[in-house]
Design a protein around this motif. Structure first.
Motif, PDB file in Angstrom:
ATOM      1  N   LEU A 125      33.131 107.710  63.928  1.00 26.86           N
ATOM      2  CA  LEU A 125      34.203 107.031  63.226  1.00 26.86           C
ATOM      3  C   LEU A 125      34.114 105.525  63.385  1.00 26.86           C
ATOM      4  O   LEU A 125      33.573 105.004  64.346  1.00 26.86           O
ATOM      5  CB  LEU A 125      35.552 107.527  63.757  1.00 26.86           C
ATOM      6  N   ALA A 126      34.691 104.829  62.423  1.00 22.00           N
ATOM      7  CA  ALA A 126      34.714 103.379  62.470  1.00 22.00           C
ATOM      8  C   ALA A 126      35.567 102.904  63.631  1.00 22.00           C
ATOM      9  O   ALA A 126      36.572 103.485  63.960  1.00 22.00           O
ATOM     10  CB  ALA A 126      35.287 102.843  61.165  1.00 22.00           C
ATOM     11  N   LEU A 127      35.158 101.802  64.262  1.00 20.67           N
ATOM     12  CA  LEU A 127      35.875 101.247  65.393  1.00 20.67           C
ATOM     13  C   LEU A 127      36.340  99.838  65.025  1.00 20.67           C
ATOM     14  O   LEU A 127      35.561  99.016  64.587  1.00 20.67           O
ATOM     15  CB  LEU A 127      34.954 101.186  66.622  1.00 20.67           C
ATOM     16  N   GLY A 131      23.908 100.354  64.856  1.00 22.36           N
ATOM     17  CA  GLY A 131      22.849  99.925  65.768  1.00 22.36           C
ATOM     18  C   GLY A 131      22.655 100.874  66.938  1.00 22.36           C
ATOM     19  O   GLY A 131      21.832 100.606  67.810  1.00 22.36           O
ATOM     20  N   GLY A 132      23.428 101.957  66.974  1.00 23.60           N
ATOM     21  CA  GLY A 132      23.298 102.906  68.075  1.00 23.60           C
ATOM     22  C   GLY A 132      23.794 102.370  69.397  1.00 23.60           C
ATOM     23  O   GLY A 132      23.381 102.846  70.464  1.00 23.60           O
ATOM     24  N   ASP A 133      24.717 101.404  69.362  1.00 20.68           N
ATOM     25  CA  ASP A 133      25.194 100.754  70.584  1.00 20.68           C
ATOM     26  C   ASP A 133      26.522 101.371  71.022  1.00 20.68           C
ATOM     27  O   ASP A 133      27.588 100.763  70.884  1.00 20.68           O
ATOM     28  CB  ASP A 133      25.340  99.247  70.336  1.00 20.68           C
ATOM     29  N   LEU A 134      26.466 102.580  71.566  1.00 19.00           N
ATOM     30  CA  LEU A 134      27.694 103.246  72.008  1.00 19.00           C
ATOM     31  C   LEU A 134      28.326 102.541  73.195  1.00 19.00           C
ATOM     32  O   LEU A 134      29.557 102.467  73.300  1.00 19.00           O
ATOM     33  CB  LEU A 134      27.392 104.704  72.370  1.00 19.00           C
ATOM     34  N   ALA A 135      27.504 102.010  74.095  1.00 14.21           N
ATOM     35  CA  ALA A 135      28.051 101.315  75.263  1.00 14.21           C
ATOM     36  C   ALA A 135      28.835 100.081  74.841  1.00 14.21           C
ATOM     37  O   ALA A 135      29.920  99.803  75.362  1.00 14.21           O
ATOM     38  CB  ALA A 135      26.926 100.933  76.215  1.00 14.21           C
ATOM     39  N   GLY A 136      28.278  99.323  73.892  1.00  9.25           N
ATOM     40  CA  GLY A 136      28.992  98.150  73.403  1.00  9.25           C
ATOM     41  C   GLY A 136      30.283  98.528  72.711  1.00  9.25           C
ATOM     42  O   GLY A 136      31.312  97.865  72.864  1.00  9.25           O
ATOM     43  N   ALA A 137      30.251  99.607  71.932  1.00  7.25           N
ATOM     44  CA  ALA A 137      31.452 100.068  71.249  1.00  7.25           C
ATOM     45  C   ALA A 137      32.519 100.476  72.243  1.00  7.25           C
ATOM     46  O   ALA A 137      33.699 100.113  72.109  1.00  7.25           O
ATOM     47  CB  ALA A 137      31.113 101.240  70.329  1.00  7.25           C
ATOM     48  N   PHE A 194      41.404 106.839  68.575  1.00  8.78           N
ATOM     49  CA  PHE A 194      40.607 107.754  67.765  1.00  8.78           C
ATOM     50  C   PHE A 194      39.125 107.423  67.878  1.00  8.78           C
ATOM     51  O   PHE A 194      38.271 108.280  68.118  1.00  8.78           O
ATOM     52  CB  PHE A 194      41.091 107.636  66.322  1.00  8.78           C
ATOM     53  N   SER A 195      38.829 106.145  67.729  1.00  2.00           N
ATOM     54  CA  SER A 195      37.442 105.700  67.760  1.00  2.00           C
ATOM     55  C   SER A 195      36.821 105.897  69.141  1.00  2.00           C
ATOM     56  O   SER A 195      35.654 106.284  69.253  1.00  2.00           O
ATOM     57  CB  SER A 195      37.371 104.229  67.353  1.00  2.00           C
ATOM     58  N   LEU A 196      37.594 105.635  70.195  1.00  6.24           N
ATOM     59  CA  LEU A 196      37.070 105.819  71.540  1.00  6.24           C
ATOM     60  C   LEU A 196      36.784 107.297  71.803  1.00  6.24           C
ATOM     61  O   LEU A 196      35.781 107.641  72.434  1.00  6.24           O
ATOM     62  CB  LEU A 196      38.060 105.283  72.581  1.00  6.24           C
ATOM     63  N   GLY A 197      37.659 108.173  71.326  1.00 10.23           N
ATOM     64  CA  GLY A 197      37.407 109.601  71.475  1.00 10.23           C
ATOM     65  C   GLY A 197      36.108 109.998  70.816  1.00 10.23           C
ATOM     66  O   GLY A 197      35.322 110.794  71.356  1.00 10.23           O
ATOM     67  N   VAL A 198      35.862 109.439  69.646  1.00 14.26           N
ATOM     68  CA  VAL A 198      34.624 109.758  68.932  1.00 14.26           C
ATOM     69  C   VAL A 198      33.408 109.198  69.661  1.00 14.26           C
ATOM     70  O   VAL A 198      32.371 109.856  69.758  1.00 14.26           O
ATOM     71  CB  VAL A 198      34.685 109.213  67.498  1.00 14.26           C
ATOM     72  N   VAL A 199      33.513 107.988  70.186  1.00 21.33           N
ATOM     73  CA  VAL A 199      32.392 107.398  70.912  1.00 21.33           C
ATOM     74  C   VAL A 199      32.041 108.246  72.137  1.00 21.33           C
ATOM     75  O   VAL A 199      30.869 108.479  72.444  1.00 21.33           O
ATOM     76  CB  VAL A 199      32.720 105.956  71.314  1.00 21.33           C
ATOM     77  N   GLU A 234      27.665 118.975  81.908  1.00 25.34           N
ATOM     78  CA  GLU A 234      27.979 117.581  81.604  1.00 25.34           C
ATOM     79  C   GLU A 234      28.403 117.407  80.148  1.00 25.34           C
ATOM     80  O   GLU A 234      29.233 116.543  79.831  1.00 25.34           O
ATOM     81  CB  GLU A 234      26.775 116.702  81.933  1.00 25.34           C
ATOM     82  N   LEU A 235      27.863 118.231  79.262  1.00 22.86           N
ATOM     83  CA  LEU A 235      28.271 118.152  77.860  1.00 22.86           C
ATOM     84  C   LEU A 235      29.719 118.600  77.707  1.00 22.86           C
ATOM     85  O   LEU A 235      30.490 117.982  76.960  1.00 22.86           O
ATOM     86  CB  LEU A 235      27.338 119.010  77.005  1.00 22.86           C
ATOM     87  N   ILE A 236      30.120 119.637  78.409  1.00 24.02           N
ATOM     88  CA  ILE A 236      31.530 120.054  78.387  1.00 24.02           C
ATOM     89  C   ILE A 236      32.408 118.913  78.889  1.00 24.02           C
ATOM     90  O   ILE A 236      33.458 118.625  78.308  1.00 24.02           O
ATOM     91  CB  ILE A 236      31.747 121.301  79.258  1.00 24.02           C
ATOM     92  N   ALA A 237      31.983 118.248  79.972  1.00 24.20           N
ATOM     93  CA  ALA A 237      32.769 117.142  80.527  1.00 24.20           C
ATOM     94  C   ALA A 237      32.945 116.022  79.506  1.00 24.20           C
ATOM     95  O   ALA A 237      34.025 115.419  79.407  1.00 24.20           O
ATOM     96  CB  ALA A 237      32.103 116.613  81.799  1.00 24.20           C
ATOM     97  N   ALA A 238      31.898 115.736  78.747  1.00 25.48           N
ATOM     98  CA  ALA A 238      31.992 114.698  77.713  1.00 25.48           C
ATOM     99  C   ALA A 238      32.988 115.106  76.631  1.00 25.48           C
ATOM    100  O   ALA A 238      33.792 114.282  76.170  1.00 25.48           O
ATOM    101  CB  ALA A 238      30.620 114.440  77.100  1.00 25.48           C
TER     102      ALA A 238
END
Length: 422
Positions: free
Chosen positions: A9-11, A37-43, A62-67, A120-124
């Motif tokens: 989602l857009a942030l 840009g694939g920059d999830l950490a920056g987002a 919403f956007s943070l949940g998606v990230v 770990e995927l469940i935790a995410a």
């Protein structure tokens, strides 16, 4: 598994250093460039800064949940890539069929590492759900789906071949004839700009529940014996597998390939390792049903209808999917039926006929008890019948006519639509 990977989602933040320009001005969020840009950490860093100043910013939540959701997917695919995922089972094993980037130097992997990656995927997914649960108002974000990238091979950058849509493969989401999203085609036009709203928060929470339920069910059982005989069908360098099974069988027909296929079925005989996970899986599936109902309540109350992810009657979808009122009503019927099955109020019909002289013979499987009273899972015994015997009861079974009607409503592709709608 494919469709949730599209929900990026857009942030509402500024672009990071790896940002790429959006394809066109369709009211995209400024932070769409982070994901392009694939920059999830920056987002995530930028979103956390926004939420420190405005904790109730529903778009940011919403956007943070998606990230966080995408971060879990990215790390899991990186794990597959690092260990030379091969999936010679043809996509039959959930969470092993994602097309991870090839790795010329795959690392050895153990059964416990494979388990831990799924833990770990469940935790995410749980982290994503916890953030989405804080939303209590409208959401309005837009993103060009075809522009989204993840760092799938873990090299620190997201290249052209690491678009999220690439995870769909050639099949894509072909739900309405020739229309839909394809993972093997370059982005065109507006890049599949999609408008995400409050209903889509419920959609993603439902998907977190669904995917976690599948993972919980897998982790509830101990598949180490299967791993020791068949893990070479999943990874290039699995530990615990005899060396002669790791030899390259080449392409096409071979006795070895047939033997591996037989072994992969024969060894699906899993003792219970963590029974509490089965109970959690059932609760997660019930949670998915609740979120799906909430999603449709919100969708049916919407007054707009442009570029929707999950469209309501009369709304347009960015992916070409259509949902008439009859289809929506059919889906709600499915939710009722699924809930009754999970609660043991209705039974799954037992496929083997009972003796005609036994009027009181059990006629169905109590699905609630399958989850709440887990036993060793033997695939062959379930197919034959004895595996279901501990759960057989006499009672009202789900009506096959309901499922036939659902197939007709969704053009014979109810399962395909279910993967998208959840």
């Amino acid at each position: 598994m494919s469709s949730p990977l599209l929900l990026c989602l857009a942030l509402p933040l500024a672009a990071g250093p790896q940002a790429a320009p959006p394809p066109a001005d369709h009211g995209l969020s400024p932070v769409a460039a982070f994901l392009a840009g694939g920059d999830l950490a920056g987002a995530e860093a930028a979103l956390n800064e926004t939420l420190e100043k405005s904790p109730g910013d529903d778009d940011a939540l919403f956007s943070l949940g998606v990230v966080k959701f995408l971060g879990g997917i990215e790390e899991f695919v990186q794990f597959l890539s690092a260990h030379g995922s091969t999936d010679r089972l043809g996509g039959l094993l959930p969470f092993a069929r994602l097309p991870a980037p090839p790795n010329a130097d795959p690392q050895p992997v153990s059964y416990e590492q494979w388990r831990q990656a799924r833990v770990e995927l469940i935790a995410a997914f749980d982290e994503a759900d916890a953030v989405l649960a804080k939303i209590d108002g409208p959401v309005d974000v837009r993103l060009a789906l075809a522009e989204l990238r993840l760092d799938l091979n873990g090299d620190g950058s997201a290249g052209e071949g690491e678009r999220v849509l690439s995870l769909l493969g050639r099949g894509g989401l072909q739900l309405e004839g020739r229309r839909g999203v394809r993972g093997d085609e370059p982005p065109a036009g507006d890049g599949l700009v999609t408008h995400f709203d409050r209903a889509d928060a419920e959609w993603l929470r439902g998907y977190c529940d669904l995917l976690s339920a599948i993972l919980e069910t897998m982790l509830a059982h101990d598949a180490e014996n299967w791993w020791n005989h068949c893990a070479h069908l999943l990874f290039a360098e699995p530990e615990g597998v005899p060396a002669y099974l790791l030899t390259d069988l080449g392409e096409g027909f071979s006795v070895g390939r047939i033997a591996d296929a037989v072994a992969a079925i024969h060894h699906v005989n899993f003792p219970v390792r963590e029974p509490e996970r089965m109970s959690r899986a059932r609760q997660r599936l019930l949670g998915m049903i609740g979120h799906s109902r909430a999603m449709w309540e919100l969708i049916l109350a919407e007054t707009d209808g442009d570029r929707e992810w999950i469209p309501g009657p009369g709304q347009s979808s960015s992916t070409g999917v259509t949902m008439s009122r009859e289809r929506v009503d059919g889906w709600l019927t499915f939710l009722d039926e699924a809930e009754a099955l999970l609660n043991g109020e209705k039974l799954v019909p037992f496929w083997r006929p009972q003796p005609a002289d036994r009027a009181d013979a059990p006629n169905g499987v109590n699905l609630r008890r399958v989850f709440e009273e887990p036993r060793r899972f033997d695939l062959v015994e379930w197919v034959q019948g004895p595996g279901a015997e501990p759960y057989l009861e006499r009672g009202e079974a789900t009506d096959p006519a309901v499922w036939r009607r659902l197939q007709r409503l969704f053009n014979g592709n109810f399962f395909g639509f279910a993967v998208l709608i959840n």
